[in-house]
Design an enzyme around this catalytic site. Sequence first.
Site, PDB file in Angstrom:
ATOM      1  N   HIS A  85       0.852  -1.195   0.000  1.00 28.99           N
ATOM      2  CA  HIS A  85       0.000   0.000   0.000  1.00 28.99           C
ATOM      3  C   HIS A  85       0.886   1.243   0.000  1.00 28.99           C
ATOM      4  O   HIS A  85       1.369   1.675   1.043  1.00 28.99           O
ATOM      5  CB  HIS A  85      -0.931   0.015   1.220  1.00 28.99           C
ATOM      6  CG  HIS A  85      -1.922   1.141   1.200  1.00 28.99           C
ATOM      7  ND1 HIS A  85      -3.273   0.964   1.386  1.00 28.99           N
ATOM      8  CD2 HIS A  85      -1.767   2.483   1.003  1.00 28.99           C
ATOM      9  CE1 HIS A  85      -3.898   2.122   1.309  1.00 28.99           C
ATOM     10  NE2 HIS A  85      -2.996   3.076   1.087  1.00 28.99           N
ATOM     11  N   HIS A 126       1.714   5.117  -2.492  1.00 31.76           N
ATOM     12  CA  HIS A 126       1.253   6.024  -3.547  1.00 31.76           C
ATOM     13  C   HIS A 126       2.455   6.766  -4.111  1.00 31.76           C
ATOM     14  O   HIS A 126       3.095   7.532  -3.389  1.00 31.76           O
ATOM     15  CB  HIS A 126       0.259   7.057  -2.989  1.00 31.76           C
ATOM     16  CG  HIS A 126      -0.900   6.451  -2.253  1.00 31.76           C
ATOM     17  ND1 HIS A 126      -2.051   6.052  -2.894  1.00 31.76           N
ATOM     18  CD2 HIS A 126      -1.080   6.158  -0.951  1.00 31.76           C
ATOM     19  CE1 HIS A 126      -2.891   5.545  -1.992  1.00 31.76           C
ATOM     20  NE2 HIS A 126      -2.323   5.602  -0.807  1.00 31.76           N
ATOM     21  N   LYS A 181      -8.579  -0.164  -6.762  1.00 34.24           N
ATOM     22  CA  LYS A 181      -8.617   0.454  -5.430  1.00 34.24           C
ATOM     23  C   LYS A 181      -9.899   1.274  -5.295  1.00 34.24           C
ATOM     24  O   LYS A 181     -10.243   2.038  -6.198  1.00 34.24           O
ATOM     25  CB  LYS A 181      -7.401   1.364  -5.246  1.00 34.24           C
ATOM     26  CG  LYS A 181      -7.453   2.278  -4.019  1.00 34.24           C
ATOM     27  CD  LYS A 181      -7.213   1.525  -2.721  1.00 34.24           C
ATOM     28  CE  LYS A 181      -7.283   2.458  -1.517  1.00 34.24           C
ATOM     29  NZ  LYS A 181      -6.349   3.571  -1.533  1.00 34.24           N
ATOM     30  N   HIS A 206     -10.087   0.780   0.831  1.00 36.63           N
ATOM     31  CA  HIS A 206      -9.765   1.670   1.943  1.00 36.63           C
ATOM     32  C   HIS A 206     -10.973   1.696   2.881  1.00 36.63           C
ATOM     33  O   HIS A 206     -12.082   1.992   2.445  1.00 36.63           O
ATOM     34  CB  HIS A 206      -9.474   3.076   1.385  1.00 36.63           C
ATOM     35  CG  HIS A 206      -9.687   4.198   2.357  1.00 36.63           C
ATOM     36  ND1 HIS A 206      -8.656   4.935   2.877  1.00 36.63           N
ATOM     37  CD2 HIS A 206     -10.825   4.713   2.887  1.00 36.63           C
ATOM     38  CE1 HIS A 206      -9.149   5.850   3.691  1.00 36.63           C
ATOM     39  NE2 HIS A 206     -10.461   5.743   3.721  1.00 36.63           N
ATOM     40  N   HIS A 243      -6.054  -0.231   6.022  1.00 37.08           N
ATOM     41  CA  HIS A 243      -6.131   0.537   7.277  1.00 37.08           C
ATOM     42  C   HIS A 243      -6.875  -0.243   8.376  1.00 37.08           C
ATOM     43  O   HIS A 243      -6.267  -0.644   9.334  1.00 37.08           O
ATOM     44  CB  HIS A 243      -6.758   1.932   7.090  1.00 37.08           C
ATOM     45  CG  HIS A 243      -6.253   2.652   5.886  1.00 37.08           C
ATOM     46  ND1 HIS A 243      -4.904   2.867   5.663  1.00 37.08           N
ATOM     47  CD2 HIS A 243      -6.894   3.193   4.808  1.00 37.08           C
ATOM     48  CE1 HIS A 243      -4.751   3.521   4.512  1.00 37.08           C
ATOM     49  NE2 HIS A 243      -5.932   3.724   3.972  1.00 37.08           N
ATOM     50  N   ASP A 286       1.458   3.060   3.222  1.00 38.82           N
ATOM     51  CA  ASP A 286       0.681   4.251   2.848  1.00 38.82           C
ATOM     52  C   ASP A 286       1.574   5.490   2.679  1.00 38.82           C
ATOM     53  O   ASP A 286       1.106   6.617   2.841  1.00 38.82           O
ATOM     54  CB  ASP A 286      -0.448   4.538   3.844  1.00 38.82           C
ATOM     55  CG  ASP A 286      -1.599   5.318   3.214  1.00 38.82           C
ATOM     56  OD1 ASP A 286      -1.588   5.538   1.989  1.00 38.82           O
ATOM     57  OD2 ASP A 286      -2.517   5.722   3.952  1.00 38.82           O
TER      58      ASP A 286
HETATM   59 ZN   LIG Z   1      -3.385   5.104   0.952  1.00 35.98          ZN
END
Ligand SMILES: [Zn+2]
Length: 407
Positions: free
Chosen positions: A61, A63, A186, A227, A247, A319
């Site tokens: 996970h 970005h 996603k 998410h 999460h 993340d």
């Molecule tokens: Zn994220």
Amino acid sequence: MTIRIEAMRLIPGRGDPIDSGVVVLEDTTIAYAGAAGDAPETPNAEVVSTDTVMPGLWDCHGHFMGVRGASIDEISTIRPQVGAMRVTADARAVLHAGFTSVREVGGLGVFLGQAIDEGYVEGPTVYGSGGALSMTAGHGDFHAMDLDAARHLSARYFGEDDIVDGPDQARAGVRRMLRLGARVIKIHASGGVMSQIDDPHLPQFSPEELAAIVDEATRMERVVAAHCHGKRGMMAAIEAGVKTIEHGTYMDEEVADAMKENDVILVPTRYILDFLTREGDRRGMPEYAKKKLAATAEYHSNGIALAVDKGVKIALGTDIWSTGLWGTNGRELLLLTEVGLTPLQAIEAGTAMGPETLGPQAPKAGQLREGWDADVITVAGNPLDDISILSDPANVTAVFKGGRRVK
Ligand SMILES: [Zn+2]
């Protein structure tokens, strides 16, 4: 071309470590991994000696966005071309930290991954999602802009509009991500922290929208990564058939049981909560996010510890979205041990579990097994004694990606 790695200990990714192990890489695959005593003769091999040999790590996970601070709103003030240039440095940094694969769940990863595969940029194998599908007013919307501008921003930065409403648009949204080269879909199935007005507790997308997304993704042999912070969002996403919960803040026994029953994997992302709690203020985290972070952070560690205790499958994800933080991903292994995983389990979460978060798109990677991809790292010291060793890229002494030494 044959490489022979001789190690004081071999950590296979899944299963028990082996004292005095050997891994033989033959072109792009692993020809042997096991005890030194059973290893084949390799008279012409290049020999590498190390304390520890293990599979290349996976961040499931992240970005690749190219923003510099702790606010995703920054993508409205920089050009995507600049963001794209910055993430090439992030790709190199994370590879040199021992991460040979990244599952990228919203960002420039599909483009970065192409440039890496073509050999123009040095980096991990990237399994990108394109954008992240959100409902209007959802976590992926930019609430302070008028809606047309928010849609335009997503399309401009991530390549396609990712704000969808109703089952038909939701299905079309999946298809738009596929045309970007998405390897995973996603979605935002609850509110989030880094968005202005939505509530992390509340579910996002209707059951009909979730069903359309999962149906379309499944037909195209992709899994859905959801998410979720709040319980209702998690339950609705699990019910719809997503493969991973990202999460998982307000985890409880009922959610954990539903995850186990449906073979859903949790990607806890401890890193980002830890980072924003310590550094968010200094890095320009918006006011709205500070309040939401304070409300979620205290629940997150308990929720993840409960899931670990219940035996929910865990995959490592950080993340990380800011440029410059890439390369510090190994810290997540330490943070996973703080919520109850043993060092060996944390390593499994960061290696063997990685491909499982991709369903039918999974490569043969994340484990030291004969015939599998030669994504392998060597480490100075013993991470089973001190998992924080993997937080420091300097301790990752060699990285082999597809059999080629890249560090
Ligand atoms: Zn994220």
